[in-house]
Design a protein around this motif. Sequence first.
Motif, mmCIF file in Angstrom:
data_model
loop_
_atom_site.group_PDB
_atom_site.id
_atom_site.type_symbol
_atom_site.label_atom_id
_atom_site.label_comp_id
_atom_site.label_asym_id
_atom_site.label_seq_id
_atom_site.Cartn_x
_atom_site.Cartn_y
_atom_site.Cartn_z
ATOM 1 N N ALA A 89 9.131 -12.749 -2.778
ATOM 2 C CA ALA A 89 10.519 -12.408 -3.085
ATOM 3 C C ALA A 89 10.774 -10.919 -2.842
ATOM 4 C CB ALA A 89 10.837 -12.766 -4.531
ATOM 5 N N ALA A 90 9.804 -10.079 -3.162
ATOM 6 C CA ALA A 90 9.957 -8.639 -2.955
ATOM 7 C C ALA A 90 10.047 -8.307 -1.469
ATOM 8 C CB ALA A 90 8.795 -7.891 -3.602
ATOM 9 N N TRP A 91 9.243 -8.998 -0.648
ATOM 10 C CA TRP A 91 9.275 -8.756 0.800
ATOM 11 C C TRP A 91 10.502 -9.386 1.460
ATOM 12 C CZ3 TRP A 91 3.599 -10.411 0.363
ATOM 13 C CH2 TRP A 91 2.793 -9.293 0.090
ATOM 14 N N ASN A 92 10.991 -10.480 0.886
ATOM 15 C CA ASN A 92 12.200 -11.138 1.383
ATOM 16 C C ASN A 92 12.139 -11.393 2.890
ATOM 17 O OD1 ASN A 92 14.753 -12.316 1.152
ATOM 18 N ND2 ASN A 92 15.814 -10.382 1.519
ATOM 19 N N GLY A 93 10.990 -11.879 3.350
ATOM 20 C CA GLY A 93 10.859 -12.222 4.761
ATOM 21 C C GLY A 93 10.471 -11.072 5.662
ATOM 22 N N TRP A 94 10.359 -9.856 5.148
ATOM 23 C CA TRP A 94 10.001 -8.698 5.959
ATOM 24 C C TRP A 94 8.481 -8.643 6.129
ATOM 25 C CZ3 TRP A 94 11.907 -5.612 9.381
ATOM 26 C CH2 TRP A 94 11.307 -4.375 9.673
ATOM 27 N N GLY A 95 8.002 -9.099 7.271
ATOM 28 C CA GLY A 95 6.572 -9.114 7.557
ATOM 29 C C GLY A 95 5.825 -10.290 6.963
ATOM 30 N N ALA A 96 6.507 -11.109 6.186
ATOM 31 C CA ALA A 96 5.848 -12.225 5.502
ATOM 32 C C ALA A 96 6.717 -13.477 5.572
ATOM 33 C CB ALA A 96 5.569 -11.868 4.044
ATOM 34 N N VAL A 97 6.085 -14.603 5.328
ATOM 35 C CA VAL A 97 6.809 -15.869 5.294
ATOM 36 C C VAL A 97 7.920 -15.785 4.240
ATOM 37 C CG1 VAL A 97 5.218 -16.884 3.596
ATOM 38 C CG2 VAL A 97 6.522 -18.382 5.120
ATOM 39 N N ARG A 98 9.051 -16.409 4.527
ATOM 40 C CA ARG A 98 10.184 -16.331 3.597
ATOM 41 C C ARG A 98 10.067 -17.400 2.513
ATOM 42 N NH1 ARG A 98 15.057 -15.233 6.673
ATOM 43 N NH2 ARG A 98 14.722 -13.085 5.985
ATOM 44 N N THR A 135 1.782 -5.864 11.334
ATOM 45 C CA THR A 135 2.256 -6.768 10.282
ATOM 46 C C THR A 135 1.992 -6.199 8.896
ATOM 47 O OG1 THR A 135 1.887 -8.698 11.704
ATOM 48 C CG2 THR A 135 2.080 -9.100 9.335
ATOM 49 N N VAL A 136 0.778 -5.728 8.654
ATOM 50 C CA VAL A 136 0.433 -5.253 7.309
ATOM 51 C C VAL A 136 1.230 -3.999 6.959
ATOM 52 C CG1 VAL A 136 -1.539 -3.723 7.853
ATOM 53 C CG2 VAL A 136 -1.509 -5.035 5.713
ATOM 54 N N ARG A 137 1.579 -3.195 7.974
ATOM 55 C CA ARG A 137 2.380 -1.999 7.712
ATOM 56 C C ARG A 137 3.717 -2.367 7.050
ATOM 57 N NH1 ARG A 137 2.986 3.050 10.457
ATOM 58 N NH2 ARG A 137 1.685 2.369 12.213
ATOM 59 N N ARG A 138 4.313 -3.479 7.485
ATOM 60 C CA ARG A 138 5.611 -3.891 6.944
ATOM 61 C C ARG A 138 5.531 -4.299 5.470
ATOM 62 N NH1 ARG A 138 5.365 -6.118 12.161
ATOM 63 N NH2 ARG A 138 6.986 -5.312 13.568
ATOM 64 N N LEU A 139 4.344 -4.743 5.051
ATOM 65 C CA LEU A 139 4.195 -5.231 3.682
ATOM 66 C C LEU A 139 4.043 -4.113 2.662
ATOM 67 C CD1 LEU A 139 1.690 -8.171 4.348
ATOM 68 C CD2 LEU A 139 4.195 -8.222 4.383
ATOM 69 N N TRP A 140 3.709 -2.933 3.116
ATOM 70 C CA TRP A 140 3.446 -1.833 2.191
ATOM 71 C C TRP A 140 4.755 -1.206 1.737
ATOM 72 C CZ3 TRP A 140 -0.732 0.408 5.951
ATOM 73 C CH2 TRP A 140 -1.901 -0.354 5.844
#
Length: 303
Positions: A89-98, A135-140
């Motif tokens: 929910a925090a990532w809201n689809g940014w770099g991760a599955v929605r 990809t991992v950069r987007r999660l930070w």
Amino acid sequence: MATAPIEPPQRLVSSVSGDPDSPVRKWLDALPTLVQQRLDDWELTLERVHAPGGRSSLLALVRQVDGTPAALKLPVPGRRAGHEAAALAAWNGWGAVRLLRADAASGALLLERLQSGVSLRSLPEAKALLEAAGTVRRLWVEPPADHPFETLAGRTEEDVEALGTVGGLTRAAGPLVAQAQELRRDLTAASEEQFLLHGAFRQGKVLAGERAPWLAIGPSPVVGERAYDLAALVLDRFEDLVAGSGAAAAVRRRVGKLADSLEVDRDRLRDWTLYRAVDAGVREAAVGDRQRGELLLEFAAWL
């Protein structure tokens, strides 16, 4: 609605305790009912249960009422299982599955459909590392103010104590284990970074998608410094490095390349990689895979 019995994949069944009175075993026995409840309540049509699947969750390929494909995930219950939804929910689809929906009672997650058979491991090593780093950069990101996630110091506290038991490994591993324990104490004491981390990042956890080329799945979220996440990427496909010529130099080059590309301190990345390699090596030996455990310790020694 399902038209056939829902059977958990054998890999999941084999990984769960055989004790009929254990909470996880009771969860496994109730799993077909739990899946059917989610199908009914969320008006989903079951296509099939994904197999062979993983050891920590059941994944079912489903369609929503409007025909849109999705994936229904029911994780094995545990103290960290409920945090996956909060991270997604925090990532809201940014770099991760929605994340589409979540049910706190069962831990069920309804996720956007990705290509489960196509991960970064299908790419050549250099290309896979490049895509994984992006990809991992987007999660930070900065964790939400009211987040439920544990800190890196807290998560590794139990792990570092367990390192004192090196059953299945040679006595020569003792100094390396002691070094890993000391590094972990120094690393957590000195770090000031407070990012939301994936916590279990590796190439196999990044799948091909439609909305974006590559998206991360299956986080075990934790708050701490980026080098911890990146250390797992250094270790990814470590067998390929071990088998090659000039392995020790190749390991150090990988550390330097990843650290520089993501602006992470080289020394801290090296130290977290050593700690995570020793931790993983001890765990592998503890479950009976002594050969893999010793390879991981050899990898750590090259750092």
